[in-house]
Design a protein around this motif. Sequence first.
Motif, mmCIF file in Angstrom:
data_model
loop_
_atom_site.group_PDB
_atom_site.id
_atom_site.type_symbol
_atom_site.label_atom_id
_atom_site.label_comp_id
_atom_site.label_asym_id
_atom_site.label_seq_id
_atom_site.Cartn_x
_atom_site.Cartn_y
_atom_site.Cartn_z
ATOM 1 N N VAL A 8 43.579 55.805 69.432
ATOM 2 C CA VAL A 8 43.841 57.269 69.140
ATOM 3 C C VAL A 8 43.051 58.184 69.836
ATOM 4 O O VAL A 8 43.326 59.262 70.149
ATOM 5 N N HIS A 9 41.460 57.768 69.787
ATOM 6 C CA HIS A 9 40.544 58.724 70.126
ATOM 7 C C HIS A 9 40.519 58.812 71.587
ATOM 8 O O HIS A 9 40.199 59.943 72.282
ATOM 9 N N ALA A 10 40.784 57.542 72.147
ATOM 10 C CA ALA A 10 40.758 57.606 73.794
ATOM 11 C C ALA A 10 42.047 58.287 74.410
ATOM 12 O O ALA A 10 41.840 58.785 75.391
ATOM 13 N N PRO A 27 31.712 56.114 53.450
ATOM 14 C CA PRO A 27 31.767 57.095 54.578
ATOM 15 C C PRO A 27 32.290 56.986 55.789
ATOM 16 O O PRO A 27 32.148 55.900 56.338
ATOM 17 N N GLY A 28 33.120 57.964 56.481
ATOM 18 C CA GLY A 28 33.524 57.866 57.890
ATOM 19 C C GLY A 28 34.911 56.971 57.985
ATOM 20 O O GLY A 28 34.895 56.498 59.115
ATOM 21 N N THR A 29 35.507 56.771 56.804
ATOM 22 C CA THR A 29 36.467 55.771 57.077
ATOM 23 C C THR A 29 37.922 56.709 57.196
ATOM 24 O O THR A 29 38.855 56.296 57.173
ATOM 25 N N GLY A 30 37.720 58.070 57.090
ATOM 26 C CA GLY A 30 38.977 58.746 57.329
ATOM 27 C C GLY A 30 39.470 59.432 56.093
ATOM 28 O O GLY A 30 40.608 59.912 56.017
ATOM 29 N N LYS A 31 38.684 59.519 54.953
ATOM 30 C CA LYS A 31 39.402 60.100 53.767
ATOM 31 C C LYS A 31 39.781 61.342 53.703
ATOM 32 O O LYS A 31 40.837 61.924 53.529
ATOM 33 N N THR A 32 38.851 62.251 54.242
ATOM 34 C CA THR A 32 39.172 63.616 54.573
ATOM 35 C C THR A 32 40.142 63.732 55.633
ATOM 36 O O THR A 32 41.082 64.828 55.430
ATOM 37 N N LEU A 33 40.293 63.091 56.625
ATOM 38 C CA LEU A 33 41.198 63.127 57.641
ATOM 39 C C LEU A 33 42.585 62.750 57.099
ATOM 40 O O LEU A 33 43.485 63.558 57.379
#
Length: 613
Positions: free
Chosen positions: A350-352, A210-216
């Motif tokens: 990327v997030h920064a 979870p949270g590794t960016g699959k949906t993204l």
Amino acid sequence: MKEVKTPKKPLIFYYLIAMLVVMALNAFLFPTLMNRSIKEVDYSQFLKMVREGQVKQVQVEDELILFADTAERPAIYKTGRMDDPELVNRLEEAKVSYGKVIVEQMSPLMSFLLSWVLPIVAMVLIGQLLMRFMFKKMGTGGAPGPAMTFGKSNAKVYVPSTTGIKFSDVAGEDEAKEVLTEIVDFLHNPKKYTAIGAKMPKGALLVGPPGTGKTLLAKAVAGEANVPFFSISGSEFVEMFVGMGAAKVRDLFKQANEKAPCIVFIDEIDTIGKKRDSANGMGGNDEREQTLNQLLTEMDGFDGTKGVIILAATNRPESLDPALLRPGRFDRRVPVELPDLSGREAILRVHAAKIKHAAGLDFSAIARAAAGASGAELANIVNEAALRAVRQGRDEVIQSDMEESVEVVIAGYQKKNKILSDREKLIVSYHEIGHALVAALQTHSAPVHKITIIPRTSGALGYTMQVEEGERNLMSKEEIENKIATFTGGRAAEELVFHSITTGASNDIEQATRMARAMLAQFGMSEEFGMVALQTQNNLYLGGDASLACSPETAALLDRKVIELVKRQYDKAEALLAQNMDKLHELAKFLYEKETITGEEFMRILEKPALEN
Ligand code: ADP
Ligand code: MG
Ligand code: ZN
């Protein structure tokens, strides 16, 4: 943007109107018909009318008197019956006849129908119409509750720009992006592929923790491909009523076919894609199975050249039904793993970029501190840092915010997620290198594609991506023995270096044992037992467990032989490592520092002449 469906059946409105008319009739007209103009008059009035010859017929009841006048369409009157001994005489005198006054009474059946059955039927019909009407609205509307949505799929149709997410928003995950780029390219230039006769995969399955960016990633594919993007979560197929999930699947694919080329994304597909249980005695999950069957059928049914691509994501690939994974369905499997050091740094960047931060932040140091964090956790770290900056009244994020927030986030996750301490990391490094080194020394080739010591959610602390061996159907006895030695190599390295052993080898032990046992009892690779099958393989498609088929004495002997065999291989592995201690140290140090070592890096260090050290 939502798709707009035009109402196809104005017919229901006519029904509705007809029903209303019937109701109105029932409510107002029939009662008046039934007691049509029965006028109540007092007794003296009645006597007066009799005297004046206005009464034609009289019907005397216990309590009242009904009578009709002499008009052509006689009006009906009623009056109370007085204790009047003269009545008969008076009526005789006026020549009034006796008998039933014809009141337009309905038959009891008719009145029952009209006053009871009809309203109920009308109510039910109207209720149903209203329901349907509502569902029609909800099918195209927002997020209705599960009970209200059956019939239509609530897959949302996005126009290309709405996800607005590009591959550049997804950091790291280069392998996954590469695979998906090809899919995007196919949607843009299908001719390039069809000209040569290549079929594009119908589906790709994104798997990873979870949270590794699959949906993204799936959203990024939609953003890059500029085609409609249908997104639905597996749980949205799960319905209250059997058959509704299947109907939704049908509907989804119908929509997708109309909109081709397009992408259908089924998130958390394990909700509907779980293995169908052959031993489902209670007939328990009919609804889910039907939904899955429908999905399989639809995936077979549509034309691959049309450009409908199905993406799905799951973090429990092992629980998926094998039928889903066979070629022609989700034939591409795209691993989306936890990011390594450089991946973490890229994600932080990327997030920064979306927050205000001081120039020259040391992202690499933060990434190092957040070993084992997923993309979602890293995004959270950046956000925590921004919140902290606000709390402290600053207008940009500085290094200490980031460092602090790593601790906040990591401490928060420490129980859930394994973040390795330095010593653990060192032990895991030696353990993994132990495996790889034993393998390399036996085969003289790169044994691994990549080793990482980022903790897996599966519980393994390190991870070794084996070199793809291609299709291997036959293995020699030596190869199996070497494999067993490789499995024991991790523990052997721990023992040699730290003189203590850890729990980290439990999986290795299991696999080594299973292999040794199969070698003796199934493959007939021993002097003692020869070519005798001592165990058989059951349920190849459902887990494939082995059961013993021999006498207790043989079983005991088998156990002893298995123990001897594994021990022999362990000793061999330990000897190999002991002879190559310097390489073991060097490789483990490399892995400890970099967290990842590729097969090439591994072989470079291994084959480097000792003099250079
Ligand atoms: P999954 O579907 O694999 O559980 P998501 O795709 O929902 O995970 O990721 C959740 C969030 O984490 C994303 O919205 C994004 O902000 C962040 N994230 C995860 N992986 C990455 C990545 N590789 N690059 C950038 N952001 C990421
Ligand atoms: Mg997700
Ligand atoms: Zn191991």
